[in-house]
Design a protein around this motif. Structure first.
Motif, PDB file in Angstrom:
ATOM      1  N   SER A   5       3.137   9.842 -13.737  1.00 21.50           N
ATOM      2  CA  SER A   5       2.142   9.068 -14.484  1.00 21.50           C
ATOM      3  C   SER A   5       2.840   7.977 -15.282  1.00 21.50           C
ATOM      4  CB  SER A   5       1.378   9.982 -15.442  1.00 21.50           C
ATOM      5  OG  SER A   5       2.250  10.484 -16.453  1.00 21.50           O
ATOM      6  N   ASP A   6       2.064   7.007 -15.722  1.00 20.99           N
ATOM      7  CA  ASP A   6       2.624   5.947 -16.553  1.00 20.99           C
ATOM      8  C   ASP A   6       3.236   6.524 -17.821  1.00 20.99           C
ATOM      9  OD1 ASP A   6       1.851   4.095 -14.714  1.00 20.99           O
ATOM     10  OD2 ASP A   6       0.014   3.499 -15.774  1.00 20.99           O
ATOM     11  N   ALA A   7       2.595   7.548 -18.376  1.00 26.10           N
ATOM     12  CA  ALA A   7       3.099   8.164 -19.603  1.00 26.10           C
ATOM     13  C   ALA A   7       4.449   8.826 -19.356  1.00 26.10           C
ATOM     14  CB  ALA A   7       2.093   9.186 -20.129  1.00 26.10           C
ATOM     15  N   CYS A   8       4.576   9.509 -18.211  1.00 27.96           N
ATOM     16  CA  CYS A   8       5.844  10.169 -17.886  1.00 27.96           C
ATOM     17  C   CYS A   8       6.940   9.136 -17.671  1.00 27.96           C
ATOM     18  CB  CYS A   8       5.665  11.039 -16.649  1.00 27.96           C
ATOM     19  SG  CYS A   8       7.144  11.987 -16.191  1.00 27.96           S
ATOM     20  N   ASN A   9       6.633   8.084 -16.938  1.00 19.78           N
ATOM     21  CA  ASN A   9       7.633   7.039 -16.703  1.00 19.78           C
ATOM     22  C   ASN A   9       8.064   6.384 -18.019  1.00 19.78           C
ATOM     23  OD1 ASN A   9       7.886   7.219 -13.880  1.00 19.78           O
ATOM     24  ND2 ASN A   9       6.005   6.034 -13.568  1.00 19.78           N
ATOM     25  N   LYS A  10       7.123   6.199 -18.932  1.00 19.46           N
ATOM     26  CA  LYS A  10       7.457   5.603 -20.220  1.00 19.46           C
ATOM     27  C   LYS A  10       8.354   6.559 -21.023  1.00 19.46           C
ATOM     28  CE  LYS A  10       6.334   2.282 -21.589  1.00 19.46           C
ATOM     29  NZ  LYS A  10       7.000   0.946 -21.605  1.00 19.46           N
ATOM     30  N   ALA A  11       8.082   7.883 -20.919  1.00 14.14           N
ATOM     31  CA  ALA A  11       8.905   8.871 -21.615  1.00 14.14           C
ATOM     32  C   ALA A  11      10.330   8.867 -21.067  1.00 14.14           C
ATOM     33  CB  ALA A  11       8.288  10.262 -21.482  1.00 14.14           C
ATOM     34  N   ILE A  12      10.467   8.707 -19.751  1.00 12.37           N
ATOM     35  CA  ILE A  12      11.798   8.637 -19.136  1.00 12.37           C
ATOM     36  C   ILE A  12      12.528   7.380 -19.603  1.00 12.37           C
ATOM     37  CG2 ILE A  12      13.036   8.362 -16.950  1.00 12.37           C
ATOM     38  CD1 ILE A  12      10.797  10.026 -15.630  1.00 12.37           C
ATOM     39  N   GLU A  13      11.804   6.267 -19.613  1.00 12.22           N
ATOM     40  CA  GLU A  13      12.394   4.990 -20.023  1.00 12.22           C
ATOM     41  C   GLU A  13      12.904   5.053 -21.455  1.00 12.22           C
ATOM     42  OE1 GLU A  13      10.887   0.374 -20.771  1.00 12.22           O
ATOM     43  OE2 GLU A  13       9.735   1.723 -19.474  1.00 12.22           O
ATOM     44  N   ASN A  14      12.151   5.699 -22.319  1.00 11.86           N
ATOM     45  CA  ASN A  14      12.541   5.798 -23.726  1.00 11.86           C
ATOM     46  C   ASN A  14      13.568   6.904 -23.957  1.00 11.86           C
ATOM     47  OD1 ASN A  14      10.758   3.746 -24.416  1.00 11.86           O
ATOM     48  ND2 ASN A  14       9.086   5.154 -24.898  1.00 11.86           N
ATOM     49  N   GLY A  15      13.480   7.962 -23.171  1.00 10.62           N
ATOM     50  CA  GLY A  15      14.331   9.117 -23.389  1.00 10.62           C
ATOM     51  C   GLY A  15      15.741   8.975 -22.855  1.00 10.62           C
ATOM     52  N   GLY A  67       8.035  25.529 -15.079  1.00 11.43           N
ATOM     53  CA  GLY A  67       6.975  24.992 -14.222  1.00 11.43           C
ATOM     54  C   GLY A  67       7.107  23.490 -14.030  1.00 11.43           C
ATOM     55  N   HIS A  68       7.429  22.790 -15.091  1.00  6.27           N
ATOM     56  CA  HIS A  68       7.607  21.338 -14.977  1.00  6.27           C
ATOM     57  C   HIS A  68       8.884  20.991 -14.210  1.00  6.27           C
ATOM     58  CE1 HIS A  68       4.277  20.971 -17.778  1.00  6.27           C
ATOM     59  NE2 HIS A  68       4.271  19.661 -17.536  1.00  6.27           N
ATOM     60  N   MET A  69       9.931  21.801 -14.351  1.00  6.41           N
ATOM     61  CA  MET A  69      11.128  21.578 -13.537  1.00  6.41           C
ATOM     62  C   MET A  69      10.771  21.637 -12.054  1.00  6.41           C
ATOM     63  SD  MET A  69      14.063  23.766 -15.575  1.00  6.41           S
ATOM     64  CE  MET A  69      15.238  23.618 -14.209  1.00  6.41           C
ATOM     65  N   ASN A  70       9.862  22.534 -11.697  1.00  5.32           N
ATOM     66  CA  ASN A  70       9.483  22.714 -10.299  1.00  5.32           C
ATOM     67  C   ASN A  70       8.762  21.484  -9.748  1.00  5.32           C
ATOM     68  OD1 ASN A  70       9.261  24.319  -7.911  1.00  5.32           O
ATOM     69  ND2 ASN A  70       7.130  24.757  -8.435  1.00  5.32           N
ATOM     70  N   GLU A  77      10.441  16.219  -2.223  1.00  7.66           N
ATOM     71  CA  GLU A  77       9.844  17.391  -1.585  1.00  7.66           C
ATOM     72  C   GLU A  77       8.318  17.317  -1.645  1.00  7.66           C
ATOM     73  OE1 GLU A  77      11.145  20.122  -0.071  1.00  7.66           O
ATOM     74  OE2 GLU A  77      13.200  19.351  -0.205  1.00  7.66           O
ATOM     75  N   GLN A  78       7.824  16.571  -2.603  1.00 12.91           N
ATOM     76  CA  GLN A  78       6.386  16.460  -2.854  1.00 12.91           C
ATOM     77  C   GLN A  78       6.002  14.988  -2.936  1.00 12.91           C
ATOM     78  OE1 GLN A  78       3.782  18.720  -3.474  1.00 12.91           O
ATOM     79  NE2 GLN A  78       2.408  16.972  -3.782  1.00 12.91           N
ATOM     80  N   PRO A  79       5.112  14.506  -2.070  1.00 14.19           N
ATOM     81  CA  PRO A  79       4.665  13.116  -2.201  1.00 14.19           C
ATOM     82  C   PRO A  79       3.962  12.920  -3.540  1.00 14.19           C
ATOM     83  CG  PRO A  79       4.004  14.066  -0.088  1.00 14.19           C
ATOM     84  CD  PRO A  79       4.492  15.210  -0.934  1.00 14.19           C
ATOM     85  N   GLY A  80       4.195  11.785  -4.118  1.00 13.17           N
ATOM     86  CA  GLY A  80       3.526  11.516  -5.381  1.00 13.17           C
ATOM     87  C   GLY A  80       4.360  10.628  -6.274  1.00 13.17           C
ATOM     88  N   ALA A  81       3.810  10.351  -7.426  1.00  9.62           N
ATOM     89  CA  ALA A  81       4.487   9.500  -8.400  1.00  9.62           C
ATOM     90  C   ALA A  81       4.165  10.014  -9.790  1.00  9.62           C
ATOM     91  CB  ALA A  81       4.039   8.053  -8.251  1.00  9.62           C
ATOM     92  N   VAL A 101       9.023  16.101  -6.948  1.00  6.32           N
ATOM     93  CA  VAL A 101       8.708  14.672  -6.800  1.00  6.32           C
ATOM     94  C   VAL A 101       9.992  13.842  -6.775  1.00  6.32           C
ATOM     95  CG1 VAL A 101       7.593  12.683  -7.881  1.00  6.32           C
ATOM     96  CG2 VAL A 101       6.422  14.899  -7.823  1.00  6.32           C
ATOM     97  N   ILE A 102      10.899  14.122  -7.703  1.00  5.53           N
ATOM     98  CA  ILE A 102      12.128  13.338  -7.795  1.00  5.53           C
ATOM     99  C   ILE A 102      12.967  13.462  -6.532  1.00  5.53           C
ATOM    100  CG2 ILE A 102      14.363  13.203  -8.985  1.00  5.53           C
ATOM    101  CD1 ILE A 102      12.896  13.840 -11.577  1.00  5.53           C
ATOM    102  N   PHE A 103      13.009  14.669  -5.941  1.00  2.58           N
ATOM    103  CA  PHE A 103      13.846  14.889  -4.762  1.00  2.58           C
ATOM    104  C   PHE A 103      13.053  14.843  -3.457  1.00  2.58           C
ATOM    105  CE2 PHE A 103      16.465  16.571  -8.182  1.00  2.58           C
ATOM    106  CZ  PHE A 103      17.698  16.026  -7.868  1.00  2.58           C
TER     107      PHE A 103
END
Length: 280
Positions: free
Chosen positions: A244-254, A226-229, A238-242, A234-236
């Motif tokens: 969350s700050d928490a998700c972006n921080k997880a990407i930055e750290n991960g 579900g999260h892959m979807n 297909e869906q407008p949006g951005a 959003v990444i590609f």
């Protein structure tokens, strides 16, 4: 009527092509050396195969090599003396052509074409199309094609001929992309296998690790897919949006934990060539 010699007609890919070509206007000579492959085509499509590729390629307008990458050099060189000048030889993957495994004959046309496979984000409505993950059956897919070698005065005509055959063997086809063989090698193995398949494999390992740590398999699978979807949408774009700050921080750290700083070196010419050498 264009005559096609389909080499490897009863194999995994060859059977798919045989099925689609049976619905086209092309005259096809099906070549299959294995008893199992010949029986498969007879049982599934009522097609009679021949085992002698040398006879099949004589007088053919196009020769499709639906055989494994590791066999293209051996088979193409064995058939070469029987292929008339001007014939189009079609490969279904860029690996062997990129590696220089085709016969050194400037009087032949070399055309390379490969499916993109049905995209994750699509407009399919029927169950058959939704579950046609590979393509070439019910779901629309896009394709890439490259004209590798041809006389300059026949360039456009030969590309059109090759693309028409590609549309037939991979049908139903949506967009068609014209690339070079070098660009096709960037797409595969570079983008699709070295990067995409590797990261998807890691994602499956990550799901299994979560299960090993106590989450039920169905729960972990539902949560990840579900999260892959939504994340993919959003990444590609297909869906407008951005995120969350928490998700972006997880990407930055991960990302530094999962990826080397120089991971894009997989697209350097030497790295692509090494990967193709291993494949072929």
């Amino acid at each position: 009527m264009t005559t096609i010699a389909l080499i490897g007609a009863g194999g995994k890919m060859g059977t798919r092509l045989s099925r689609n070509l049976a619905q086209s206007d092309y005259q096809v000579r099906h070549v299959e050396v294995s008893d199992a492959g010949r029986q498969r085509l007879k049982d599934e499509l009522n097609i009679d195969c021949i085992a002698n590729g040398e006879d099949a390629v004589q007088g053919a307008d196009a020769v499709i090599l639906a055989v494994p990458d590791t066999l293209i050099q051996k088979i193409s060189h064995a058939l070469s003396p029987h292929i008339a000048p001007g014939t189009m030889v079609i490969c279904l993957d860029a690996a062997a052509p990129f590696a220089g495994h085709l016969p050194s004959r400037t009087d032949l046309v070399y055309f390379v074409t490969h499916p993109c496979h049905p995209p994750i984000f699509n407009d399919e409505t029927t169950l058959e199309a939704k579950r046609d993950y590979f393509g070439g059956s019910h779901a629309t897919q896009h394709i890439v094609s490259a004209l590798m070698q041809v006389d300059a005065d026949r360039h456009e005509a030969m590309f059109d001929q090759g693309e028409a055959i590609a549309k037939a063997i991979y049908a139903p086809v949506g967009r068609t992309h014209r690339v070079s063989v070098e660009q096709m090698a960037l797409l595969e193995p570079g983008l699709s296998e070295t990067v995409c398949a590797t990261l998807l494999s890691v994602m499956r390992e990550a799901m299994d690790e979560v299960v090993a740590r106590g989450v039920s398999e169905q729960c972990a699978r539902d949560f990840l897919l579900g999260h892959m979807n939504i994340l993919g949408a959003v990444i590609f774009d297909e869906q407008p949006g951005a995120f969350s700050d928490a998700c972006n921080k997880a990407i930055e750290n991960g990302k530094p934990m999962l990826m080397r700083d120089d991971w894009k070196k997989v697209f350097e010419p030497d790295a692509i060539a090494d990967s193709i050498r291993r494949i072929t």
